[in-house]
Design an enzyme around this catalytic site. Structure first.
Site, PDB file in Angstrom:
ATOM      1  N   HIS A  70      43.670  37.189  44.540  1.00  0.00           N
ATOM      2  CA  HIS A  70      43.818  38.329  44.695  1.00  0.00           C
ATOM      3  C   HIS A  70      43.591  38.999  46.072  1.00  0.00           C
ATOM      4  O   HIS A  70      43.701  38.229  47.154  1.00  0.00           O
ATOM      5  CB  HIS A  70      42.606  39.147  43.763  1.00  0.00           C
ATOM      6  N   GLU A 108      35.808  41.150  42.056  1.00  0.00           N
ATOM      7  CA  GLU A 108      36.263  39.622  42.032  1.00  0.00           C
ATOM      8  C   GLU A 108      36.751  39.058  43.387  1.00  0.00           C
ATOM      9  O   GLU A 108      36.502  37.781  44.022  1.00  0.00           O
ATOM     10  CB  GLU A 108      37.207  39.223  40.917  1.00  0.00           C
ATOM     11  N   HIS A 163      38.454  31.601  41.709  1.00  0.00           N
ATOM     12  CA  HIS A 163      38.709  33.010  40.953  1.00  0.00           C
ATOM     13  C   HIS A 163      37.022  33.165  40.044  1.00  0.00           C
ATOM     14  O   HIS A 163      36.267  32.090  40.250  1.00  0.00           O
ATOM     15  CB  HIS A 163      39.800  32.945  39.952  1.00  0.00           C
ATOM     16  N   GLU A 239      37.823  29.234  37.685  1.00  0.00           N
ATOM     17  CA  GLU A 239      37.275  30.173  37.293  1.00  0.00           C
ATOM     18  C   GLU A 239      35.879  30.083  37.212  1.00  0.00           C
ATOM     19  O   GLU A 239      35.339  29.369  36.190  1.00  0.00           O
ATOM     20  CB  GLU A 239      37.808  30.803  35.814  1.00  0.00           C
TER      21      GLU A 239
END
Length: 275
Positions: A70, A108, A163, A239
């Site tokens: 992101h 995040e 992430h 993750e």
């Protein structure tokens, strides 16, 4: 006197050695030339045997691409990040997304960026060249297909997307490592699967628990992630945990927690590339 004494010593030794053989005395060849020997002062460095300088082996260069998921400006540029791009396997997806956040509002994208910088510092300290897919945490994108292209163009030994998850499943917590299934090229086969296992083992060794809501034993084969589908290098998504779980969110938000994640990821990557 020192030069004379030394010459005499040489002559005596030569006579003793010659006297031990069976060759007739008239045919023996002197072991040393006494004239040359007498001209060499004691301790002359020219008589010392040559000593080779110690050699050091330099490990071959290695490049790792880190992809912090992101970006901080994505939310304010919906038209740009909603643009559709090829995602591999015949799929089309949004250029990028905003990511998730904790219930307290810690985003995040900020976590991903912070941990990525810590991993980069640890890797560069070991002589690894690190390429990032974005320059800061205030921009937009790049799109997911561009991120995959950066890893391909760098010829990376490993591409790791960092992430944190955002599952609303009750009590969902733990990390998982996504890797490409099915494999669309050789790099997506055994190399990516092994990279996923090494990172899974490194996170578990650091005390992090595998996810209890997705994948199996901390591993999750995926066919819907552009960063994996389009990669021509060994690639995985890490993750780190579920930001929606209050207990885990506290760890993900803390400096100590981020450093622990980064150290575990960096150590695993160094193991994978043989450093």
């Amino acid at each position: 006197m020192g030069g004379v004494r030394r010459w005499l010593t040489v002559v005596v030794v030569g006579l003793v050695v010659a006297g031990c053989g069976s060759e007739p005395a008239a045919e023996r060849t002197p072991l040393l030339d006494p004239v040359v020997t007498a001209d060499i002062p004691a301790g002359d460095p020219s008589t010392a045997p040559a000593v080779s300088a110690p050699t050091t082996s330099t490990p071959p260069p290695v490049t790792i691409v880190l992809n912090p998921g992101h970006n901080g400006g994505n939310a304010s540029h919906p038209a740009e990040i909603n643009r559709r791009v090829a995602a591999g396997g015949g799929q089309v997806k949004a250029c990028d997304t905003t990511g998730t956040e904790t219930n307290d509002g810690y985003p995040e994208h900020a976590f991903n960026w912070d941990v990525t910088l810590r991993v980069r510092a640890a890797l560069t300290a070991k002589g690894v060249t690190v390429v990032l897919t974005r320059e800061d945490d205030a921009g937009v994108g790049p799109c997911v297909d561009e991120r995959a292209a950066i890893g391909n163009e760098a010829g990376a030994a490993a591409v790791v997307s960092i992430h944190a998850d955002g599952s609303d499943v009750a009590s969902a917590n733990g990390f998982h490592v996504a890797y490409p299934v099915p494999a669309r090229n050789d790099a997506q086969g055994e190399p990516s699967a092994r990279l996923a296992e090494v990172l899974r083992d490194g996170l578990a060794k650091a005390g992090f628990a595998p996810a209890n809501y997705i994948g199996q034993n901390g591993l999750d084969g995926r066919d819907d992630l552009a960063g994996l589908n389009l990669s021509e290098r060994p690639a995985v998504f890490v993750e780190c945990g579920n930001m929606r779980d209050a207990t885990e969110a506290a760890v993900l938000s803390s400096d100590d927690g981020k450093q622990r994640y980064a150290a575990a990821i960096a150590t695993a990557l160094l193991t994978y590339v043989g450093r």
